[in-house]
Design an enzyme around this catalytic site. Structure first.
Site, PDB file in Angstrom:
ATOM      1  N   GLU A  87       0.426   5.297   0.662  1.00 41.20           N
ATOM      2  CA  GLU A  87      -0.515   6.315   1.139  1.00 41.20           C
ATOM      3  C   GLU A  87      -0.081   7.717   0.692  1.00 41.20           C
ATOM      4  OE1 GLU A  87      -1.047   5.562   5.351  1.00 41.20           O
ATOM      5  OE2 GLU A  87      -2.243   3.771   4.880  1.00 41.20           O
ATOM      6  N   CYS A 141      -4.237   0.634  -2.445  1.00 36.13           N
ATOM      7  CA  CYS A 141      -4.058  -0.647  -1.751  1.00 36.13           C
ATOM      8  C   CYS A 141      -2.972  -1.497  -2.414  1.00 36.13           C
ATOM      9  CB  CYS A 141      -5.357  -1.449  -1.771  1.00 36.13           C
ATOM     10  SG  CYS A 141      -6.719  -0.708  -0.878  1.00 36.13           S
ATOM     11  N   GLU A 192      -3.049  -4.655  -3.164  1.00 32.95           N
ATOM     12  CA  GLU A 192      -3.545  -5.564  -4.215  1.00 32.95           C
ATOM     13  C   GLU A 192      -3.577  -4.863  -5.560  1.00 32.95           C
ATOM     14  OE1 GLU A 192      -4.860  -4.834  -1.262  1.00 32.95           O
ATOM     15  OE2 GLU A 192      -6.525  -6.167  -0.780  1.00 32.95           O
ATOM     16  N   ASN A 230       0.847  -1.193   0.000  1.00 30.26           N
ATOM     17  CA  ASN A 230       0.000   0.000   0.000  1.00 30.26           C
ATOM     18  C   ASN A 230       0.883   1.245   0.000  1.00 30.26           C
ATOM     19  OD1 ASN A 230       0.592  -0.898   2.660  1.00 30.26           O
ATOM     20  ND2 ASN A 230      -1.049   0.333   3.524  1.00 30.26           N
ATOM     21  N   CYS A 275     -10.479  -4.999   0.326  1.00 26.36           N
ATOM     22  CA  CYS A 275     -11.598  -4.063   0.272  1.00 26.36           C
ATOM     23  C   CYS A 275     -12.437  -4.321  -0.983  1.00 26.36           C
ATOM     24  CB  CYS A 275     -11.091  -2.620   0.293  1.00 26.36           C
ATOM     25  SG  CYS A 275     -10.419  -2.046  -1.276  1.00 26.36           S
TER      26      CYS A 275
END
Ligand code: THU
Length: 129
Positions: free
Chosen positions: A44, A53, A55, A42, A84
């Site tokens: 940010e 994210c 993935e 991830n 998510c």
């Protein structure tokens, strides 16, 4: 590629997570149709909606390198977190209901899902990427 190898790659990727806001590090390793592995963490951003994210980083790396079909994805978090909704959609775009989603901590595998069970009857499965 063994599941253990995939786990190892995802654990390594998690160590590169950039998560100064949530302090929740995530690592992912995706195996494509021909056995190539792409990893992601991830990343940010101070403008929170721009966070991405692990993935999606892994899948977008695969797609941008010409690999559009994903066979397995292994996710590592501190507590066995699950993908998510947005990442489930992206997985479905490039996977099938049979794509395997493996949930793990840095120490162990927690659970294995079929993507079709994580995104039941997903519209996204209709695409032939
Ligand atoms: N995160 C992921 O990387 N994958 C998920 O499936 C859920 C959440 C990240 C986003 C954010 O950087 C942090 O975890 C906390 O939500």
């Amino acid at each position: 590629m063994t599941e253990q190898d995939l786990h190892h790659y995802a654990v390594e990727a998690r160590e590169r997570a950039y998560a100064p806001y949530s302090h929740y590090a995530v690592g992912a390793a995706v195996e494509t149709e021909d056995g190539t592995v792409f990893t992601g963490c991830n990343v940010e951003n101070a403008a929170y909606p721009q966070c991405i994210c692990a993935e999606r980083v892994a899948i977008f790396k695969a797609v941008s390198e010409g690999h559009r079909r994903i066979r397995r994805l292994l996710l590592v978090t501190q507590d066995g977190g699950t993908p998510c909704g947005g990442c489930r959609s992206v997985m479905a775009e490039f996977g099938t209901p049979e794509t395997e989603v493996i949930i793990a901590t840095p120490e162990t595998i927690i659970k294995r899902y079929r993507l079709g069970d994580l995104l039941l009857d997903g519209f996204e499965f209709r695409h032939d990427a």
